[in-house]
Structure formats: structure tokens, C-alpha cells
Motif scaffolding. Structure first.
Motif, PDB file in Angstrom:
ATOM      1  N   PHE A   1       0.831  -1.201   0.000  1.00 12.27           N
ATOM      2  CA  PHE A   1       0.000   0.000   0.000  1.00 12.27           C
ATOM      3  C   PHE A   1       0.872   1.261   0.000  1.00 12.27           C
ATOM      4  O   PHE A   1       0.677   2.181  -0.795  1.00 12.27           O
ATOM      5  CB  PHE A   1      -0.931  -0.024   1.218  1.00 12.27           C
ATOM      6  CG  PHE A   1      -1.878   1.145   1.270  1.00 12.27           C
ATOM      7  CD1 PHE A   1      -2.866   1.288   0.295  1.00 12.27           C
ATOM      8  CD2 PHE A   1      -1.781   2.090   2.276  1.00 12.27           C
ATOM      9  CE1 PHE A   1      -3.737   2.356   0.339  1.00 12.27           C
ATOM     10  CE2 PHE A   1      -2.652   3.160   2.319  1.00 12.27           C
ATOM     11  CZ  PHE A   1      -3.631   3.288   1.350  1.00 12.27           C
ATOM     12  N   VAL A   2       1.875   1.291   0.886  1.00 11.03           N
ATOM     13  CA  VAL A   2       2.762   2.457   0.975  1.00 11.03           C
ATOM     14  C   VAL A   2       3.537   2.630  -0.336  1.00 11.03           C
ATOM     15  O   VAL A   2       3.657   3.730  -0.881  1.00 11.03           O
ATOM     16  CB  VAL A   2       3.718   2.325   2.177  1.00 11.03           C
ATOM     17  CG1 VAL A   2       4.802   3.402   2.131  1.00 11.03           C
ATOM     18  CG2 VAL A   2       2.936   2.418   3.477  1.00 11.03           C
ATOM     19  N   ASN A   3       4.023   1.507  -0.866  1.00 13.04           N
ATOM     20  CA  ASN A   3       4.728   1.569  -2.150  1.00 13.04           C
ATOM     21  C   ASN A   3       3.849   2.156  -3.243  1.00 13.04           C
ATOM     22  O   ASN A   3       4.291   2.943  -4.073  1.00 13.04           O
ATOM     23  CB  ASN A   3       5.154   0.158  -2.578  1.00 13.04           C
ATOM     24  CG  ASN A   3       6.538  -0.146  -2.048  1.00 13.04           C
ATOM     25  OD1 ASN A   3       7.317   0.772  -1.804  1.00 13.04           O
ATOM     26  ND2 ASN A   3       6.825  -1.421  -1.862  1.00 13.04           N
ATOM     27  N   THR A   4       2.578   1.708  -3.221  1.00 17.07           N
ATOM     28  CA  THR A   4       1.651   2.159  -4.260  1.00 17.07           C
ATOM     29  C   THR A   4       1.399   3.658  -4.128  1.00 17.07           C
ATOM     30  O   THR A   4       1.340   4.372  -5.132  1.00 17.07           O
ATOM     31  CB  THR A   4       0.320   1.390  -4.160  1.00 17.07           C
ATOM     32  OG1 THR A   4       0.613   0.002  -4.183  1.00 17.07           O
ATOM     33  CG2 THR A   4      -0.598   1.742  -5.311  1.00 17.07           C
ATOM     34  N   LEU A   5       1.287   4.121  -2.868  1.00 14.74           N
ATOM     35  CA  LEU A   5       1.106   5.570  -2.672  1.00 14.74           C
ATOM     36  C   LEU A   5       2.291   6.329  -3.268  1.00 14.74           C
ATOM     37  O   LEU A   5       2.124   7.361  -3.926  1.00 14.74           O
ATOM     38  CB  LEU A   5       0.972   5.899  -1.177  1.00 14.74           C
ATOM     39  CG  LEU A   5      -0.313   5.452  -0.479  1.00 14.74           C
ATOM     40  CD1 LEU A   5      -0.279   5.901   0.980  1.00 14.74           C
ATOM     41  CD2 LEU A   5      -1.540   6.014  -1.168  1.00 14.74           C
ATOM     42  N   GLY A   6       3.499   5.788  -3.064  1.00 15.65           N
ATOM     43  CA  GLY A   6       4.702   6.415  -3.627  1.00 15.65           C
ATOM     44  C   GLY A   6       4.633   6.454  -5.143  1.00 15.65           C
ATOM     45  O   GLY A   6       4.947   7.467  -5.772  1.00 15.65           O
ATOM     46  N   LEU A   7       4.188   5.332  -5.711  1.00 18.06           N
ATOM     47  CA  LEU A   7       4.068   5.249  -7.173  1.00 18.06           C
ATOM     48  C   LEU A   7       3.083   6.296  -7.694  1.00 18.06           C
ATOM     49  O   LEU A   7       3.347   7.010  -8.665  1.00 18.06           O
ATOM     50  CB  LEU A   7       3.595   3.846  -7.561  1.00 18.06           C
ATOM     51  CG  LEU A   7       3.408   3.581  -9.042  1.00 18.06           C
ATOM     52  CD1 LEU A   7       4.659   2.972  -9.628  1.00 18.06           C
ATOM     53  CD2 LEU A   7       2.223   2.660  -9.288  1.00 18.06           C
ATOM     54  N   CYS A   8       1.942   6.391  -7.019  1.00 17.82           N
ATOM     55  CA  CYS A   8       0.902   7.346  -7.437  1.00 17.82           C
ATOM     56  C   CYS A   8       1.423   8.768  -7.339  1.00 17.82           C
ATOM     57  O   CYS A   8       1.152   9.600  -8.210  1.00 17.82           O
ATOM     58  CB  CYS A   8      -0.340   7.210  -6.569  1.00 17.82           C
ATOM     59  SG  CYS A   8      -1.083   5.601  -6.677  1.00 17.82           S
ATOM     60  N   LEU A   9       2.196   9.020  -6.277  1.00 17.08           N
ATOM     61  CA  LEU A   9       2.750  10.360  -6.101  1.00 17.08           C
ATOM     62  C   LEU A   9       3.713  10.688  -7.242  1.00 17.08           C
ATOM     63  O   LEU A   9       3.689  11.785  -7.810  1.00 17.08           O
ATOM     64  CB  LEU A   9       3.482  10.425  -4.748  1.00 17.08           C
ATOM     65  CG  LEU A   9       3.752  11.823  -4.210  1.00 17.08           C
ATOM     66  CD1 LEU A   9       2.447  12.527  -3.912  1.00 17.08           C
ATOM     67  CD2 LEU A   9       4.622  11.740  -2.966  1.00 17.08           C
ATOM     68  N   GLN A  10       4.518   9.698  -7.586  1.00 16.71           N
ATOM     69  CA  GLN A  10       5.471   9.862  -8.685  1.00 16.71           C
ATOM     70  C   GLN A  10       4.722  10.181  -9.986  1.00 16.71           C
ATOM     71  O   GLN A  10       5.076  11.104 -10.709  1.00 16.71           O
ATOM     72  CB  GLN A  10       6.246   8.557  -8.831  1.00 16.71           C
ATOM     73  CG  GLN A  10       7.703   8.729  -9.134  1.00 16.71           C
ATOM     74  CD  GLN A  10       8.388   7.373  -9.171  1.00 16.71           C
ATOM     75  OE1 GLN A  10       8.044   6.450  -8.422  1.00 16.71           O
ATOM     76  NE2 GLN A  10       9.350   7.243 -10.055  1.00 16.71           N
ATOM     77  N   VAL A  11       3.682   9.405 -10.252  1.00 14.81           N
ATOM     78  CA  VAL A  11       2.894   9.615 -11.477  1.00 14.81           C
ATOM     79  C   VAL A  11       2.299  11.024 -11.479  1.00 14.81           C
ATOM     80  O   VAL A  11       2.375  11.743 -12.476  1.00 14.81           O
ATOM     81  CB  VAL A  11       1.779   8.555 -11.594  1.00 14.81           C
ATOM     82  CG1 VAL A  11       0.823   8.892 -12.731  1.00 14.81           C
ATOM     83  CG2 VAL A  11       2.379   7.166 -11.794  1.00 14.81           C
ATOM     84  N   SER A  12       1.737  11.431 -10.326  1.00  8.60           N
ATOM     85  CA  SER A  12       1.090  12.747 -10.251  1.00  8.60           C
ATOM     86  C   SER A  12       2.089  13.862 -10.500  1.00  8.60           C
ATOM     87  O   SER A  12       1.808  14.821 -11.214  1.00  8.60           O
ATOM     88  CB  SER A  12       0.454  12.952  -8.881  1.00  8.60           C
ATOM     89  OG  SER A  12      -0.312  11.844  -8.527  1.00  8.60           O
ATOM     90  N   ILE A  13       3.287  13.714  -9.906  1.00  8.56           N
ATOM     91  CA  ILE A  13       4.273  14.780 -10.049  1.00  8.56           C
ATOM     92  C   ILE A  13       4.784  14.864 -11.486  1.00  8.56           C
ATOM     93  O   ILE A  13       4.943  15.951 -12.044  1.00  8.56           O
ATOM     94  CB  ILE A  13       5.419  14.579  -9.032  1.00  8.56           C
ATOM     95  CG1 ILE A  13       4.877  14.890  -7.631  1.00  8.56           C
ATOM     96  CG2 ILE A  13       6.605  15.486  -9.343  1.00  8.56           C
ATOM     97  CD1 ILE A  13       5.791  14.524  -6.503  1.00  8.56           C
ATOM     98  N   ILE A  14       4.988  13.697 -12.104  1.00  5.53           N
ATOM     99  CA  ILE A  14       5.423  13.717 -13.514  1.00  5.53           C
ATOM    100  C   ILE A  14       4.359  14.394 -14.374  1.00  5.53           C
ATOM    101  O   ILE A  14       4.660  15.228 -15.236  1.00  5.53           O
ATOM    102  CB  ILE A  14       5.714  12.281 -14.006  1.00  5.53           C
ATOM    103  CG1 ILE A  14       6.987  11.775 -13.318  1.00  5.53           C
ATOM    104  CG2 ILE A  14       5.875  12.249 -15.517  1.00  5.53           C
ATOM    105  CD1 ILE A  14       7.302  10.332 -13.614  1.00  5.53           C
ATOM    106  N   CYS A  15       3.092  14.048 -14.119  1.00  2.49           N
ATOM    107  CA  CYS A  15       2.011  14.673 -14.877  1.00  2.49           C
ATOM    108  C   CYS A  15       2.009  16.184 -14.671  1.00  2.49           C
ATOM    109  O   CYS A  15       1.800  16.947 -15.614  1.00  2.49           O
ATOM    110  CB  CYS A  15       0.657  14.113 -14.448  1.00  2.49           C
ATOM    111  SG  CYS A  15       0.291  12.534 -15.204  1.00  2.49           S
ATOM    112  N   LEU A  16       2.286  16.599 -13.445  1.00  2.00           N
ATOM    113  CA  LEU A  16       2.281  18.043 -13.157  1.00  2.00           C
ATOM    114  C   LEU A  16       3.438  18.744 -13.870  1.00  2.00           C
ATOM    115  O   LEU A  16       3.251  19.779 -14.504  1.00  2.00           O
ATOM    116  CB  LEU A  16       2.373  18.275 -11.637  1.00  2.00           C
ATOM    117  CG  LEU A  16       2.461  19.747 -11.218  1.00  2.00           C
ATOM    118  CD1 LEU A  16       1.189  20.469 -11.597  1.00  2.00           C
ATOM    119  CD2 LEU A  16       2.725  19.867  -9.732  1.00  2.00           C
TER     120      LEU A  16
END
Lengths: 280, 380
Positions: A64-79
Motif C-alpha cells: 500500500f505504501v509503495n503504491t502511494l509512492g508510485l501514485c505520487l510519482q505519477v502525479s508529479i510527472i504529470c504536473l
């Protein structure tokens, strides 16, 4: 004027569809998360063991924590890519602005699965990327490393959810009156200063909305990790999915689902709180 | 929001010491400046000068090119031809942030995420003015516009008139050589508008900055300006003092755009004077040649009405067609008996005998020939 009876019956009629198809399933789903499984059967007793399992077993909360990190990474790249793109479209002359926006959000009209297969063929062993790198002599032979990696998931999700970042930011930019940027320039600010002092602060609601959109979609996605992530794609979405589809432990899966919903709701709530404090 | 004490505040004259540190008297010159979009001429080649510390209003209906001029001076639109000079320095190709002008926008364009003080201090911040000095100048500017207690308020918490004053302070704090105002009062209600007019005029007198003010409101232009530039269809019709614009129009447009006027076709007589439908009148013709087709204009309030006429005085015998009581003034429409097709509008001070007038009554219309202005019937 309607009489009270017909008004009530109309209300019941209107409320019926959402109640039956949204409210009841949600209640059933939340209720399930407190049930137990014995001998492959769901037993409707009240237990917190599903939630306890989530907290106690690292293979669950770790993922779960790893996935949150992944999602954060995706969001920041998109931004990082979405903000300049939205800004660029906004600065275009009016007649080019909406055609260009349409081009950027065009992928939204394509099937999810088609896009995934496109990425597989780009990143795959005989894919476009490998061929390109071999042809340009950067590598000797095709590599497997592009597909079935965490990076492949990040890349694919960032690309697929990109329009969801551009759209809210662009719409927010559109709401900034041109007179504000003109006033900034009039008062002596350079283009860079105008961006930093006027455009960016006024675009924050759009930026935050884009981040939340992308983050939540990335969090719930369990197909992309499977299709391009392979063994590395063991995200929380897939853990939830496997509880339903593989191990048939629905109550455990439901409790994971509740965790996801709570995280998303908390995120949306926090954003709502901060945006209410702004004066825009 | 705007309670009475605050109105009083508007009227408070700024401290002279405060006024000195704001703004400057720039000399503005437009030299054959034009703007066209493809084949559309937004502004035909236009030249005029604004003297140091002058309050000049550009007046015209929408689409007359008045806002275009302001945007060209401010640098938000590029000129198609011509030069713009401030204090003799060519600024035609400079971007807005490097021009010695500041603009008060029609919609105020206040930054919604910055407080009133933050807005006013914006120009100082981007110029990296030292903090202590910036604070002092922001305070002075807010004091000038009577908002010294409102610095921490955000634009959304201010009334229209207050926002307007913040916008003014924000521009003045940058010490512009020329201040450009783009219909700044059009969004205010009539009452607030009148107060802001007085306030603007007072501020301008105190700080002596050159003001270029754009409006479509004739009364506003007349009451505020040192000089008025009247525009129509992308070209200047007349540049003159409010009095001259009102009483000495030089074109048909100017004569009819500002308030009521009586316009008659005329022909210049041999040896001076003009032949009008009401007869020959000995008015000035500014050296126009015999037979030239002209318009003769006379303001309704420059015509008098009398029941009888003294011997030796001239008057036109008329019959009353219409009477409109408007408080202090009464407008009367009369038709000369010799020319029943012609109708003259007359504005007279209301009085007992005017009250007794009825349609069809016989009166004499009197006027001084010097009050008639004559201008060419062909466009210059």
C-alpha cells in the motif's frame, strides 16, 4: 402545484435508482469488510480481523505504501509536464487554443486497453524503444528492462492520465482575466515574474485538482500494473483485485477497498479545506 | 460597504507632502499613430500632444478607437505606424513593463490573491524597492486614496469604489509620468461615480500627474478635463477645451454627440454672416468663402424665449409645439412661423410665465448671433 402524495412518490421514484444502484452496494461492500470467511464461506459476523490483517502484514501495508509512492510519482510527472503544456495552450491565439486542447485530450477518447497494448508494443522486447536504441547503437541488443518494471508503470500511467492534469489546469488558466497579466506587466513585472506572482498562484486550484485526479486514478488502477508491470507491478489495486478474483476472500478485499476509499476521501477533503482558504 | 463616514474620507484632501512623492508630469506625444487589424482601421493616423500635468479625456462612442489609443500608449497593442513619445523619448517599441506609464483598468484588474496593500505594493516589489521604503510608499498611496485602514483587506472584501481606489493607488505608487485610465468609473453606480469623479480630479490636482482618461460619458469628460479629444470611427474629430467642445463644435459629430443641440443648414453670405432657414444671421464665419455650405449650431440654453419683444431687438416669431418640465430647467420645442418644418429646442430656466405656456402659444425666440457656431458641411 402538486399534491403531497404525488410529490412524495416522485421523490421516491427519483431517489430509487441511486439508492438501489449506489447506496445499497456501498453499504453491502462496507458491511462485507467486517465479515469473516470460514471454509470458503462468508460468515456475516462482526470482526475487525480484516483491518487487523492489513495493518499487521507488511505484504499488505507495505504494498500500500509503495503504491502511494508510485501514485505520487505519477502525479508529479504529470504536473511537471502538464503545467507547461496547459500554459502553452493557454498562450496560443484564440483560434488555435481549443483545437490544440482537443489534440491533447484526444487519447481520452481511446480505449484503455488499446492504449495499454500500444505501450506494450512500444516498451516490449521487439518494441519501438528497443529498436530505436539498437538502431542508434546505444545498446547492443534489445533489453527486457523497459517492460515489466516499476518505471514502465509510472511511464504508462503518467501518459494515460496526462489529460486529466492538463484539463483542470487549462480551465483554471482560462478563468484568469487577461487584464491581470496585463496589469502585472504594466506595473513593471517581466513575463517570468508575472507567471510566478500572478499566473501560478491563481492556477493553484487547477493544479491541486489535477494532482488529485491523477493520484486517485493511479491509486485505483489495477490493470496497467498487471499489463506493463509484470511481477514488479504488484500494486495495491492488484492486491485488492486478487482478494476478489484469486483467493476469493471478499471481506479482506472489501476492507482494503474501504481503506482506498478513505484515503481518497481524506485527500479530497483536505484539498477542499485548503482551496476554501484561498481567495480565488 | 460605503457608509457615510467613508464618503467623507474620499473628500479628505491628500497631504501635500504625500502628493509630492507620487507621480510625475510627463509630456506625451502621439505622432501619426495608427492601428489596423487586416483591413479594419481601429485608429487612423492620429497626432496630438498632452502637456505636462494635463488632464486629457479621450471621448467617443464604443468602437471609436479611444480604448485603442490607450492600449497603444500602455503597450498592450502594437502600433501599425507612427511613434509614441513620453518626455521626448520614443517608447513605441517598448514592452508595457518598461514604459513610464501606468494603467487603471476598466475592470480594475486587482490581483485577487493579494491584499489591498499587496496590490498597491506590487509595482514596488517587482522593482525590488527596499522593504522599508516600499512600506512607506504603500502607506502613502493608501492614504492618498483614503484607504489607510483597508490595507489588509482582499479585493473581494472591498466595494467597487474601494477597489477602484486601490487600483488607482497601485498605479500611482509606481510614479508614472503619464497615468492612463480606461473607463475606470463605468462599473460604478451613479452616486459613487460622481464622488469618484470629484476624487479623481482632486487627486490629479494634488499630484499634478499627467492623466489620459478614456470615457464614453460626455458629462464626465466635460467636468473632469482640461482638454477633450473627441473620437469617432477611428479618427479624431476635435481636440479642445470642454467649453469649446461644447459651444464651438467643429464637426457634425461633435455638435450632436455632446448633449442637445440645434443644427441648421446654412450658406455663407457675401461679406460675412450666414443665410439660415430662419433668415440671415450675422455670425462669425471664420473667413469662409461666399456660398460655402455650412452647419450652424446653437445650444438650446443659448436661445431665450419672450412673450413680447422690445422694439429694436430681433426675435423669431414661433409657436410652441411641446413643453417638457424638468425641474430647474424647462425644455420647449418651438416652430418658427415662417418655417413650420423647422423645430428649435430651447432650454429656459423654469418660471411662472413658462409654467403658464401651452402648446400653440405664440412666443419670440431670441438669441445672440455670437452664440452660433458655424462649421463646414463637408467632413474636414
Amino acid at each position: 402545484m402538486m399534491n403531497p402524495v404525488s410529490r412524495i412518490s416522485l421523490f421516491v421514484l427519483v431517489a430509487l435508482v441511486p439508492s438501489v444502484f449506489v447506496l445499497l452496494p456501498t453499504i453491502a461492500f462496507v458491511a462485507n469488510s467486517f465479515f469473516a470467511v470460514e471454509n470458503g464461506q462468508i460468515v456475516p459476523t462482526f470482526t475487525l480481523s480484516n483491518y487487523a490483517a492489513f495493518l499487521q502484514q507488511p505484504e499488505y501495508w507495505g504494498v500500500f505504501v509503495n503504491t502511494l509512492g508510485l501514485c505520487l510519482q505519477v502525479s508529479i510527472i504529470c504536473l511537471v509536464f502538464g503545467l507547461p503544456v496547459a500554459w502553452f495552450i493557454w498562450r496560443l491565439p484564440e483560434r488555435n487554443r481549443y483545437p490544440m486542447l482537443f489534440v491533447v485530450i484526444l487519447p481520452l477518447f481511446m480505449s484503455y486497453v488499446v492504449k495499454l497494448f500500444a505501450f506494450r508494443s512500444i516498451l516490449g522486447l521487439n518494441g519501438f524503444l528497443n529498436q530505436l536504441l539498437v538502431a542508434s547503437h546505444l545498446i547492443d541488443k534489445p533489453q527486457m528492462a523497459f517492460l515489466f518494471s516499476r518505471d514502465a508503470i509510472v511511464l504508462t500511467q503518467a501518459s494515460m492520465f496526462f489529460p486529466y492534469m492538463v484539463l483542470p489546469i487549462f480551465l483554471n488558466l482560462e478563468r484568469i482575466p487577461h487584464s491581470l497579466t496585463q496589469a502585472s506587466s504594466d506595473l513593471g513585472a517581466s513575463a517570468g515574474m508575472t507567471f510566478r506572482e500572478v499566473v501560478l498562484p491563481l492556477t493553484m486550484p487547477g493544479v491541486v485538482a489535477g494532482l488529485v485526479f491523477v493520484f486517485i486514478m493511479s491509486l485505483g488502477d489495477y490493470i496497467t500494473p498487471q499489463m506493463v508491470g509484470g511481477m514488479m507491478g504488484h500494486t495495491f489495486g492488484r492486491v485488492v483485485w486478487s482478494q476478489f478474483g484469486v483467493t476469493f476472500n471478499w471481506p479482506l478485499g472489501a476492507s482494503f477497498g474501504v481503506v482506498l476509499v478513505l484515503v481518497c476521501a481524506a485527500l479530497v477533503g483536505a484539498v477542499g479545506m485548503t482551496s476554501r482558504q484561498q481567495r480565488i | 460597504m460605503d457608509a457615510l463616514p467613508e464618503h467623507m474620507n474620499i473628500m479628505a484632501a491628500p497631504e501635500p507632502a504625500v502628493a509630492e512623492s507620487l507621480g510625475g508630469q510627463g509630456h506625451l506625444e502621439l505622432d501619426q499613430v495608427s492601428k489596423s487589424y487586416g483591413h479594419e482601421h481601429a485608429l487612423l493616423p492620429t497626432s496630438f500632444q498632452v502637456r505636462n500635468g494635463e488632464f486629457v479625456t479621450i471621448l467617443g462612442p464604443s468602437g471609436s478607437g479611444k480604448t485603442t489609443i490607450l492600449r497603444l500608449i500602455g503597450g498592450f497593442t502594437q502600433t501599425s505606424s507612427g511613434r509614441i513619445l513620453v518626455d521626448g523619448k520614443d517608447i513605441t517599441r517598448l514592452p508595457p513593463n518598461r514604459r513610464p506609464c501606468n494603467t487603471v483598468f476598466q475592470d480594475y484588474a486587482l490581483f485577487p490573491h493579494k491584499s489591498a496593500a499587496g496590490n498597491v505594493g506590487y509595482g514596488l516589489m517587482v522593482r525590488k524597492v527596499a522593504k522599508a521604503e516600499a512600506l512607506r510608499r504603500v502607506d502613502e498611496a493608501l492614504q492618498l486614496v483614503g484607504l489607510e485602514t483597508m490595507g489588509q483587506k482582499f479585493p473581494s472584501q472591498l466595494s467597487g469604489g474601494q477597489q477602484q481606489r486601490v487600483a488607482l493607488a497601485r498605479s500611482l505608487v509606481c510614479q508614472p509620468r503619464v497615468l492612463l485610465l480606461d473607463e475606470p468609473l463605468s462599473a460604478l453606480d451613479a452616486d459613487m461615480r460622481r464622488q469618484m469623479q470629484q476624487f479623481l480630479k482632486r487627486v490629479q490636482r494634488e499630484i499634478q500627474t499627467t492623466f489620459v482618461f478614456v470615457t464614453h460619458d460626455q458629462e464626465e469628460a466635460i467636468s473632469l478635463s482640461d482638454r477633450i479629444v473627441v473620437m469617432s470611427k477611428g479618427k479624431v474629430e476635435q481636440i479642445a477645451s470642454p467649453y469649446e467642445i461644447y459651444y464651438r463644435p467643429e464637426t457634425h459629430f461633435v455638435a450632436t454627440f455632446l448633449g442637445d443641440n440645434n443644427l441648421m443648414d446654412g450658406t455663407v453670405r457675401d461679406g460675412g454672416g450666414v443665410d439660415l432657414p430662419i433668415g440671415p444671421v450675422a455670425c462669425a464665419t471664420d473667413g469662409r468663402g461666399k456660398g460655402e455650405k455650412v452647419y450652424a449650431a446653437i445650444r438650446p440654453e443659448r436661445i431665450g424665449l419672450a412673450r413680447t419683444i422690445e422694439a429694436g431687438k430681433t426675435g423669431i416669431e414661433c409657436s410652441v409645439a411641446e413643453i417638457g418640465f424638468a425641474g430647474a430647467m424647462t425644455t420647449v420645442r418651438v416652430r418658427p412661423n415662417s418655417m413650420p418644418d423647422l423645430s428649435l429646442l430651447v432650454k429656459v430656466t423654469s418660471g411662472r410665465w413658462i409654467e403658464d405656456l401651452t402648446a400653440g402659444a405664440s412666443v419670440f425666440a431670441t438669441f445672440d448671433p455670437a452664440d452660433i457656431s458655424v462649421f463646414s458641411r463637408t467632413a474636414p
